[in-house]
Design a protein around this motif. Structure first.
Motif, PDB file in Angstrom:
ATOM      1  N   ASP A   1      -3.599   4.018  -0.005  1.00  0.00           N
ATOM      2  CA  ASP A   1      -4.264   3.952   1.281  1.00  0.00           C
ATOM      3  C   ASP A   1      -5.406   4.971   1.269  1.00  0.00           C
ATOM      4  N   ASP A   2      -6.356   4.824   2.174  1.00  0.00           N
ATOM      5  CA  ASP A   2      -7.449   5.799   2.275  1.00  0.00           C
ATOM      6  C   ASP A   2      -6.887   7.208   2.368  1.00  0.00           C
TER       7      ASP A   2
ATOM      8  N   LYS B   1     -14.110   1.459   6.143  1.00  0.00           N
ATOM      9  CA  LYS B   1     -13.450   0.519   7.055  1.00  0.00           C
ATOM     10  C   LYS B   1     -14.314  -0.675   7.295  1.00  0.00           C
TER      11      LYS B   1
ATOM     12  N   ASP C   1       1.023   5.759   0.090  1.00  0.00           N
ATOM     13  CA  ASP C   1       0.318   6.933   0.595  1.00  0.00           C
ATOM     14  C   ASP C   1      -0.152   7.839  -0.532  1.00  0.00           C
TER      15      ASP C   1
ATOM     16  N   VAL D   1       0.849  -1.195   0.000  1.00  0.00           N
ATOM     17  CA  VAL D   1       0.000   0.000   0.000  1.00  0.00           C
ATOM     18  C   VAL D   1       0.885   1.244   0.000  1.00  0.00           C
TER      19      VAL D   1
END
Length: 142
Positions: free
Chosen positions: A86-87, A142, A58, A56
């Motif tokens: 990532d979120d 989530k 950023d 993952v």
């Protein structure tokens, strides 16, 4: 006096990147702005990772030129880049500035982004010769 780099006050901060972020780079070629890449790595304190990075990330930067393919190719690349985020991650598409070889119109980037499920949010002069278009990825929940 020792100089320290504050990503918030640097080029990285201007692009929304912060210290220790993993930034994946797509579309690297010999025409990219090496000074921009070096400064970005210095600012965040981490080397950029390439397209084959298997974890993952950023954020991402995508170098794209008109001869890299059509809008469908850009859509596919943006889907790949977004799938590793990532979120809250963001993508910057870097294209040659208007009037230079390889320029891609902002409308084409926006269309490819929306088809890929991303939202163009802003643009700026990212580096000499390169325009940056910021794309926000939706949260995964989530």
């Amino acid at each position: 006096m020792t100089a320290t780099t504050d990503p918030a006050a640097s080029g990285a901060g201007r692009l929304g990147f912060s210290a220790d972020q993993v930034i994946q780079e797509w579309g690297f070629d010999d025409d990219v702005d090496q000074d921009f890449r070096d400064q970005l790595s210095d600012d965040v304190g981490v080397e950029l990772v390439d397209e084959d990075y298997g974890d993952v990330t950023d954020s991402a930067i995508v170098w794209w030129r008109s001869d890299d393919g059509d809008s469908t190719d850009l859509e596919d690349l943006l889907v790949d880049a977004a799938s590793a985020l990532d979120d809250g991650g963001l993508i910057w598409v870097l294209v040659p500035k208007m009037g230079t070889r390889g320029h891609v119109p902002a409308a084409e980037i926006g269309e490819a982004a929306q088809t890929a499920g991303l939202q163009p949010t802003t643009s700026l002069s990212a580096a000499p010769g390169w325009l940056g278009v910021r794309l926000a990825a939706p949260g995964r929940g989530k």
